[in-house]
Design an enzyme around this catalytic site. Sequence first.
Site, PDB file in Angstrom:
ATOM      1  N   ALA A  57       0.740  -1.106   0.340  1.00 29.14           N
ATOM      2  CA  ALA A  57      -0.242   0.005  -0.443  1.00 29.14           C
ATOM      3  C   ALA A  57       0.984   1.373   0.010  1.00 29.14           C
ATOM      4  O   ALA A  57       1.726   1.211   0.459  1.00 29.14           O
ATOM      5  CB  ALA A  57      -0.768   0.246   1.062  1.00 29.14           C
ATOM      6  N   CYS A  58       0.570   2.476  -1.072  1.00 31.46           N
ATOM      7  CA  CYS A  58       1.040   3.185  -0.572  1.00 31.46           C
ATOM      8  C   CYS A  58       0.562   4.276  -0.693  1.00 31.46           C
ATOM      9  O   CYS A  58      -0.326   4.618  -0.469  1.00 31.46           O
ATOM     10  CB  CYS A  58       1.839   3.456  -2.456  1.00 31.46           C
ATOM     11  SG  CYS A  58       0.857   3.787  -3.296  1.00 31.46           S
ATOM     12  N   ASP A  59       0.868   5.833  -0.794  1.00 33.92           N
ATOM     13  CA  ASP A  59      -0.313   6.939  -0.831  1.00 33.92           C
ATOM     14  C   ASP A  59      -1.063   6.638  -2.355  1.00 33.92           C
ATOM     15  O   ASP A  59      -1.645   7.993  -2.305  1.00 33.92           O
ATOM     16  CB  ASP A  59       1.254   7.875  -0.471  1.00 33.92           C
ATOM     17  CG  ASP A  59       0.249   9.347   0.629  1.00 33.92           C
ATOM     18  OD1 ASP A  59      -1.193   9.181   0.602  1.00 33.92           O
ATOM     19  OD2 ASP A  59       0.529  10.445   0.741  1.00 33.92           O
ATOM     20  N   GLY A  61      -0.480   5.208  -4.742  1.00 35.75           N
ATOM     21  CA  GLY A  61      -0.704   4.052  -6.261  1.00 35.75           C
ATOM     22  C   GLY A  61       1.098   4.292  -6.973  1.00 35.75           C
ATOM     23  O   GLY A  61       0.594   3.363  -8.218  1.00 35.75           O
TER      24      GLY A  61
END
Length: 145
Positions: A57-59, A61
């Site tokens: 998961a990232c800020d 995408g």
Amino acid sequence: MKAREEATRLWRRLGRTLGGRAPDDQQPADEPGPAQREQVPSARTIDGSAVRKLIIACDAGMGSSALVAAQLSEQLGPHRVAVVHASVGDLPADADLVLCQETLLERVRREDIGGAVLLGFRSFLGDPVFDEVAQAVRDGGRLGG
């Protein structure tokens, strides 16, 4: 069912925009109210050999999470683990394991990640959690907790 999931996700985003959550009398039926949330265990575990889908998961995408996903995919592919990256706001609920930067842990906890185990890491480069995950998947060790 897909439409309901999207509606729930939209509702959660709208609730955060309006002050963090929806009023109790407007909670979606499948979303626990404040008293129920407190009783939900916060620390899940999974045996590494049971992991079939891992999300980075990232800020936004893309970017660093895509590189980590590619590296882990190479390591975990032979063990039949699908590794993908996704923005915190678009996490699939069918993952077994979700990895994110420690700074994003609280945001991810507010998302619907189903029964996935959530682990944080500090650095995209050489963080020990990536080796721990690879070893647990390979050797069947416990993750989370």
